[in-house]
Design an enzyme around this catalytic site. Structure first.
Site, PDB file in Angstrom:
ATOM      1  N   HIS A 277      -1.751  -7.638   2.125  1.00 63.15           N
ATOM      2  CA  HIS A 277      -1.827  -8.223   3.475  1.00 63.15           C
ATOM      3  C   HIS A 277      -3.061  -7.768   4.255  1.00 63.15           C
ATOM      4  CE1 HIS A 277      -0.370  -4.928   6.237  1.00 63.15           C
ATOM      5  NE2 HIS A 277       0.098  -4.435   5.104  1.00 63.15           N
TER       6      HIS A 277
ATOM      7  N   ASN B 227      -8.807   4.113   7.974  1.00 63.48           N
ATOM      8  CA  ASN B 227      -8.295   2.973   8.726  1.00 63.48           C
ATOM      9  C   ASN B 227      -8.442   3.128  10.234  1.00 63.48           C
ATOM     10  OD1 ASN B 227      -6.313   5.008   7.837  1.00 63.48           O
ATOM     11  ND2 ASN B 227      -4.907   3.968   9.223  1.00 63.48           N
TER      12      ASN B 227
ATOM     13  N   SER C 167      -3.316  -3.105  -0.885  1.00 63.32           N
ATOM     14  CA  SER C 167      -2.221  -3.792  -0.203  1.00 63.32           C
ATOM     15  C   SER C 167      -2.676  -5.208   0.138  1.00 63.32           C
ATOM     16  CB  SER C 167      -1.891  -3.028   1.081  1.00 63.32           C
ATOM     17  OG  SER C 167      -0.951  -3.745   1.834  1.00 63.32           O
TER      18      SER C 167
ATOM     19  N   GLY D 284       0.810  -1.213   0.000  1.00 60.73           N
ATOM     20  CA  GLY D 284       0.000   0.000   0.000  1.00 60.73           C
ATOM     21  C   GLY D 284       0.843   1.262   0.000  1.00 60.73           C
TER      22      GLY D 284
ATOM     23  N   THR E 117      12.478  -6.780 -10.831  1.00 61.14           N
ATOM     24  CA  THR E 117      11.951  -8.123 -11.084  1.00 61.14           C
ATOM     25  C   THR E 117      10.665  -8.334 -10.287  1.00 61.14           C
ATOM     26  OG1 THR E 117      14.174  -8.924 -11.474  1.00 61.14           O
ATOM     27  CG2 THR E 117      12.502 -10.591 -10.950  1.00 61.14           C
TER      28      THR E 117
ATOM     29  N   CYS F  90       2.743   5.084  16.577  1.00 59.22           N
ATOM     30  CA  CYS F  90       3.285   5.644  17.814  1.00 59.22           C
ATOM     31  C   CYS F  90       4.762   5.900  17.603  1.00 59.22           C
ATOM     32  CB  CYS F  90       3.102   4.681  18.975  1.00 59.22           C
ATOM     33  SG  CYS F  90       4.088   3.203  18.844  1.00 59.22           S
TER      34      CYS F  90
ATOM     35  N   GLN G  79      -8.165  -0.207   2.858  1.00 57.94           N
ATOM     36  CA  GLN G  79      -9.028  -0.855   3.862  1.00 57.94           C
ATOM     37  C   GLN G  79     -10.308  -1.449   3.265  1.00 57.94           C
ATOM     38  OE1 GLN G  79      -8.376  -1.536   6.992  1.00 57.94           O
ATOM     39  NE2 GLN G  79      -6.422  -0.455   7.099  1.00 57.94           N
TER      40      GLN G  79
HETATM   41  N1  PLP Z   1      -3.273   3.200   3.502  1.00 62.89           N
HETATM   42  C1  PLP Z   1      -4.089   2.798   4.498  1.00 62.89           C
HETATM   43  C2  PLP Z   1      -5.467   3.377   4.608  1.00 62.89           C
HETATM   44  C3  PLP Z   1      -3.654   1.833   5.416  1.00 62.89           C
HETATM   45  O1  PLP Z   1      -4.470   1.440   6.395  1.00 62.89           O
HETATM   46  C4  PLP Z   1      -2.342   1.301   5.268  1.00 62.89           C
HETATM   47  C5  PLP Z   1      -1.812   0.330   6.255  1.00 62.89           C
HETATM   48  O2  PLP Z   1      -2.171   0.352   7.411  1.00 62.89           O
HETATM   49  C6  PLP Z   1      -1.541   1.732   4.202  1.00 62.89           C
HETATM   50  C7  PLP Z   1      -2.039   2.696   3.336  1.00 62.89           C
HETATM   51  C8  PLP Z   1      -0.143   1.198   3.989  1.00 62.89           C
HETATM   52  O3  PLP Z   1      -0.170  -0.117   3.483  1.00 62.89           O
HETATM   53  P1  PLP Z   1       1.089  -1.103   3.589  1.00 62.89           P
HETATM   54  O4  PLP Z   1       1.061  -1.670   4.962  1.00 62.89           O
HETATM   55  O5  PLP Z   1       0.868  -2.172   2.558  1.00 62.89           O
HETATM   56  O6  PLP Z   1       2.314  -0.331   3.293  1.00 62.89           O
END
Ligand code: PLP
Length: 395
Positions: A210, A154, A208, A72, A246, A334, A188
């Site tokens: 994960h 988020n 993202s 992300g 790559t 934090c 999100q």
């Molecule tokens: N944008 C939002 C709204 C997110 O909640 C997060 C991760 O918490 C990110 C971007 C960043 O994603 P990544 O963890 O893949 O770098």
């Protein structure tokens, strides 16, 4: 001892077993570099093509519009810098419009651009985290090169009216004789909200893996055809010159499977998660005095509940919940020694004392009614004890 309860899916999610299974061959015998010409390379290239097609199908776009990234943060960086810098180079302007409640991936990238002479307007949210389309459109100027508005926040879970914002920006841009690209950080949203790029109307969208059952270190940037873009990672010609390096074949294959599964399960997951979430919200607000729900009451992610408790230090409460087998978070970054108040909660107008007493619970597919019961049994007692002892709990 009850089983641990994981309620931090907005931070990251467990990798789905189906995802591990499809990735494994590309971490073992199918290790080819897709840029080569031999059998190993062709096999890797085929897998990459298929993953890209699957991802594009969920987004409703052309496979060629999907740029694979490392997550992300990279996608957002690529979008915000890549679109803004391409247009600055072309002499279009140096002004970006975003919101005050974006993730730091957006905000710190905007601040980076400011060091190079860009101007950025940070549109403030209302107290529930909504950003009004007219307010975003009013911030657009003749020299605006990008509008970036997140799809869902988020920290507090509010869903922003992105299609309406895009329409308002388009109409303002037309009045200025311009077409201004709109990016959305949709990190999100997968599994919870529709991701059709045409439905949203956006020119760029970041995801993202994960966050939806895929591997860490894998993401994508959707870039609508003809959107001005300057690659932020230079080197080889991969990803149609938009992201050198790559390709992470196993990661791409895993992300594609994860996104397909998240999207296929969405219509069943949303009502189930909403019911769990609402029971959690009602239970907490009924059992804990001086508690408030952060974010919008209705326009919120189905899996998201953020609370603030007056007179409680959120980090202590999170540690106590952890000791009771419940993984939650405060939803914001934090610094090493001290907890910083969240820029999102402060932008929503929350007093500092409340902002520091914040805990975020985010549900996922494996959570059950029993998990909510566990929180409701433990949390009110912990809050009361922390208030009584000023944070120092008796042994
Ligand atoms: N944008 C939002 C709204 C997110 O909640 C997060 C991760 O918490 C990110 C971007 C960043 O994603 P990544 O963890 O893949 O770098």
């Amino acid at each position: 001892m009850t089983a641990p309860v994981y309620l931090d899916h907005a931070a990251t999610t467990p990798v789905r077993p189906e995802v591990v299974e499809v990735m494994l061959p590309f971490l073992t015998e199918r290790f080819g570099n897709p840029s080569g010409v031999h059998h190993y390379a062709r096999e890797a290239q085929r897998a990459l093509d298929r993953a890209r097609r699957d991802l594009a199908e969920v987004l409703g776009c052309r496979p060629a519009d999907v740029v694979l990234t490392s997550g992300g943060t990279e996608s957002v960086n690529a979008a915000v810098r890549g679109i803004s810098l391409a247009q600055a180079l072309a002499g279009v302007g140096r002004h970006v419009v975003t919101t005050a409640i974006e993730h730091h991936a957006v905000l710190h990238t905007c601040q980076y651009l400011e060091k190079f002479g860009f101007q950025v307007t940070y549109v403030p949210p209302d107290p529930e985290g909504l950003v009004l389309p007219d307010q975003v459109a009013a911030a657009v100027r003749q020299d605006t090169v990008l509008v970036s508005v997140m799809l869902a926040n988020n920290e507090v879970g509010t869903i922003l009216p992105v299609p309406e914002i895009v329409r308002a920006v388009r109409s303002r841009a037309r009045a200025l004789g311009r077409r201004i690209p709109v990016h959305t950080d949709a990190v999100q949203a997968p599994g919870l909200l529709p991701l059709s790029v045409d439905g949203l109307g956006v020119d760029a969208l970041s995801l993202s893996a994960h966050k939806f059952g895929g591997p860490k270190g894998m993401g994508l940037l959707y870039l609508r055809k003809a959107t001005p873009f300057l690659s932020q990672q230079t080197g080889g010609g991969q990803e149609r010159q938009r992201r050198a390096g790559t390709e992470n074949v196993a990661g791409a294959v895993g992300m594609a499977t994860a996104l397909r599964l998240a999207e296929a399960g969405r219509t069943a997951a949303v009502p189930r998660l909403t019911a769990l979430r609402d029971r959690l919200i009602q239970g907490v607000l009924a059992a804990v005095p001086d508690a408030r729900l952060n974010g919008h009451r209705r326009r919120r992610l189905a899996n998201h509940a953020s609370f603030s408790f007056a007179g409680v230090e959120g980090d202590r409460l999170i540690a106590q919940l952890d000791a009771a087998g419940i993984a939650a978070s405060n939803g914001s970054a934090c610094s090493s020694a001290t907890w910083e108040p969240s820029h999102v909660l402060l932008a929503l107008g929350l007093p500092l004392e409340w902002a520091l007493g914040t805990v975020r619970f985010t549900l996922g597919p494996e959570n059950t009614d029993a998990d909510v019961d566990h929180v409701l049994a433990v949390l009110p007692r912990l809050v009361a004890r922390l208030r009584e002892h000023g944070g120092a709990l008796p042994k």
